[in-house]
Design a protein around this motif. Sequence first.
Motif, PDB file in Angstrom:
ATOM      1  N   LEU A  92       0.865  -1.173   0.000  1.00 10.91           N
ATOM      2  CA  LEU A  92       0.000   0.000   0.000  1.00 10.91           C
ATOM      3  C   LEU A  92       0.901   1.221   0.000  1.00 10.91           C
ATOM      4  O   LEU A  92       1.678   1.414   0.934  1.00 10.91           O
ATOM      5  N   ALA A  93       0.832   1.995  -1.070  1.00 12.19           N
ATOM      6  CA  ALA A  93       1.712   3.156  -1.249  1.00 12.19           C
ATOM      7  C   ALA A  93       3.175   2.729  -1.156  1.00 12.19           C
ATOM      8  O   ALA A  93       4.007   3.424  -0.584  1.00 12.19           O
ATOM      9  N   GLY A  94       3.473   1.549  -1.703  1.00 16.06           N
ATOM     10  CA  GLY A  94       4.839   1.064  -1.742  1.00 16.06           C
ATOM     11  C   GLY A  94       5.335   0.396  -0.477  1.00 16.06           C
ATOM     12  O   GLY A  94       6.460  -0.086  -0.421  1.00 16.06           O
ATOM     13  N   GLU A  95       4.503   0.347   0.561  1.00 11.61           N
ATOM     14  CA  GLU A  95       4.903  -0.292   1.822  1.00 11.61           C
ATOM     15  C   GLU A  95       4.045  -1.524   2.068  1.00 11.61           C
ATOM     16  O   GLU A  95       2.895  -1.595   1.638  1.00 11.61           O
ATOM     17  N   ALA A  96       4.616  -2.465   2.784  1.00  9.16           N
ATOM     18  CA  ALA A  96       3.894  -3.706   3.077  1.00  9.16           C
ATOM     19  C   ALA A  96       2.614  -3.412   3.857  1.00  9.16           C
ATOM     20  O   ALA A  96       2.567  -2.484   4.669  1.00  9.16           O
ATOM     21  N   ALA A  97       1.595  -4.210   3.578  1.00  8.55           N
ATOM     22  CA  ALA A  97       0.335  -4.084   4.331  1.00  8.55           C
ATOM     23  C   ALA A  97       0.606  -4.354   5.802  1.00  8.55           C
ATOM     24  O   ALA A  97       1.567  -5.026   6.168  1.00  8.55           O
ATOM     25  N   THR A  98      -0.247  -3.836   6.636  1.00  7.53           N
ATOM     26  CA  THR A  98      -0.117  -4.024   8.081  1.00  7.53           C
ATOM     27  C   THR A  98      -0.104  -5.514   8.398  1.00  7.53           C
ATOM     28  O   THR A  98      -0.963  -6.257   7.915  1.00  7.53           O
ATOM     29  N   PRO A  99       0.848  -5.956   9.215  1.00  2.00           N
ATOM     30  CA  PRO A  99       0.892  -7.386   9.560  1.00  2.00           C
ATOM     31  C   PRO A  99      -0.336  -7.799  10.370  1.00  2.00           C
ATOM     32  O   PRO A  99      -0.943  -6.987  11.071  1.00  2.00           O
ATOM     33  N   LEU A 100      -0.664  -9.088  10.262  1.00  3.49           N
ATOM     34  CA  LEU A 100      -1.873  -9.601  10.920  1.00  3.49           C
ATOM     35  C   LEU A 100      -1.873  -9.372  12.422  1.00  3.49           C
ATOM     36  O   LEU A 100      -2.905  -9.053  12.999  1.00  3.49           O
ATOM     37  N   TRP A 101      -0.731  -9.550  13.068  1.00  3.28           N
ATOM     38  CA  TRP A 101      -0.686  -9.404  14.525  1.00  3.28           C
ATOM     39  C   TRP A 101      -1.110  -8.000  14.954  1.00  3.28           C
ATOM     40  O   TRP A 101      -1.559  -7.804  16.074  1.00  3.28           O
ATOM     41  N   GLN A 102      -0.999  -7.040  14.044  1.00  7.70           N
ATOM     42  CA  GLN A 102      -1.413  -5.670  14.339  1.00  7.70           C
ATOM     43  C   GLN A 102      -2.798  -5.373  13.762  1.00  7.70           C
ATOM     44  O   GLN A 102      -3.627  -4.725  14.401  1.00  7.70           O
ATOM     45  N   ARG A 103      -3.058  -5.861  12.565  1.00 11.72           N
ATOM     46  CA  ARG A 103      -4.278  -5.482  11.859  1.00 11.72           C
ATOM     47  C   ARG A 103      -5.548  -6.076  12.469  1.00 11.72           C
ATOM     48  O   ARG A 103      -6.566  -5.398  12.571  1.00 11.72           O
ATOM     49  N   VAL A 104      -5.498  -7.320  12.879  1.00 11.10           N
ATOM     50  CA  VAL A 104      -6.701  -7.936  13.447  1.00 11.10           C
ATOM     51  C   VAL A 104      -7.121  -7.218  14.740  1.00 11.10           C
ATOM     52  O   VAL A 104      -8.297  -6.862  14.883  1.00 11.10           O
ATOM     53  N   PRO A 105      -6.197  -6.947  15.683  1.00 14.06           N
ATOM     54  CA  PRO A 105      -6.614  -6.168  16.850  1.00 14.06           C
ATOM     55  C   PRO A 105      -7.119  -4.761  16.483  1.00 14.06           C
ATOM     56  O   PRO A 105      -8.037  -4.250  17.131  1.00 14.06           O
ATOM     57  N   GLU A 106      -6.547  -4.151  15.437  1.00 14.21           N
ATOM     58  CA  GLU A 106      -7.052  -2.849  14.985  1.00 14.21           C
ATOM     59  C   GLU A 106      -8.507  -2.967  14.535  1.00 14.21           C
ATOM     60  O   GLU A 106      -9.339  -2.132  14.876  1.00 14.21           O
ATOM     61  N   GLN A 107      -8.812  -4.001  13.763  1.00 17.83           N
ATOM     62  CA  GLN A 107     -10.192  -4.192  13.300  1.00 17.83           C
ATOM     63  C   GLN A 107     -11.129  -4.388  14.484  1.00 17.83           C
ATOM     64  O   GLN A 107     -12.230  -3.846  14.505  1.00 17.83           O
ATOM     65  N   VAL A 108     -10.680  -5.159  15.469  1.00 17.38           N
ATOM     66  CA  VAL A 108     -11.493  -5.367  16.673  1.00 17.38           C
ATOM     67  C   VAL A 108     -11.710  -4.030  17.380  1.00 17.38           C
ATOM     68  O   VAL A 108     -12.821  -3.732  17.846  1.00 17.38           O
ATOM     69  N   LEU A 109     -10.669  -3.196  17.446  1.00 18.31           N
ATOM     70  CA  LEU A 109     -10.790  -1.867  18.048  1.00 18.31           C
ATOM     71  C   LEU A 109     -11.826  -1.031  17.295  1.00 18.31           C
ATOM     72  O   LEU A 109     -12.700  -0.417  17.910  1.00 18.31           O
ATOM     73  N   TYR A 110     -11.749  -1.014  15.965  1.00 21.55           N
ATOM     74  CA  TYR A 110     -12.691  -0.216  15.172  1.00 21.55           C
ATOM     75  C   TYR A 110     -14.126  -0.712  15.354  1.00 21.55           C
ATOM     76  O   TYR A 110     -15.061   0.086  15.438  1.00 21.55           O
TER      77      TYR A 110
END
Length: 172
Positions: free
Chosen positions: A125-143
């Motif tokens: 995304l914009a040349g950088e790796a997508a957010t790793p799962l260990w970070q992204r799944v808790p973010e989704q739960v937060l949202y």
Amino acid sequence: MTVIVLVVATLCFRLLGAALGLARFTTWRLSAAHGLAVMLVMTASAHFVPSGVTFMPNHADMVAMVPPFVPFPALVVYLTGVLELAGAVGLVLPATRRAAGTCLALLFVLMIPANIYAALDGVTLAGEAATPLWQRVPEQVLYIGVALWAAGVIGRRSSGRAPSASSASAAR
């Protein structure tokens, strides 16, 4: 980055409520609803950014996140962008806040497969790796939690009073 936007926007709105007495931001719940709306406008914008833009995620990046089993990925990206914008508007309007929070929570759940796919498939995304799962799944739960809490779907305190006899008989 999106978590930072959510937190900073929420804090700014709450400070406006405390410092200036703006009724719209007098509680953390209302401030969080508006903070989430700001975050959603930011994230939704990426769904419509032309492919030539490289300083932020763009439409092509978002399409690359869509798992192969989802038909019409470009259309789905536009649709989710529109839904995020509609959810942002819904959160700031008292009459639609509860429905918007509920629908956004559902949208965030439906987006989890795209985030998993992006992390596991090495999508950039914009040349950088997508957010790793260990970070992204808790973010989704937060949202999901913030959407439901800010909309008053969860976390409401009960008055602690039992219904009166007259209201109980009126309900029958």
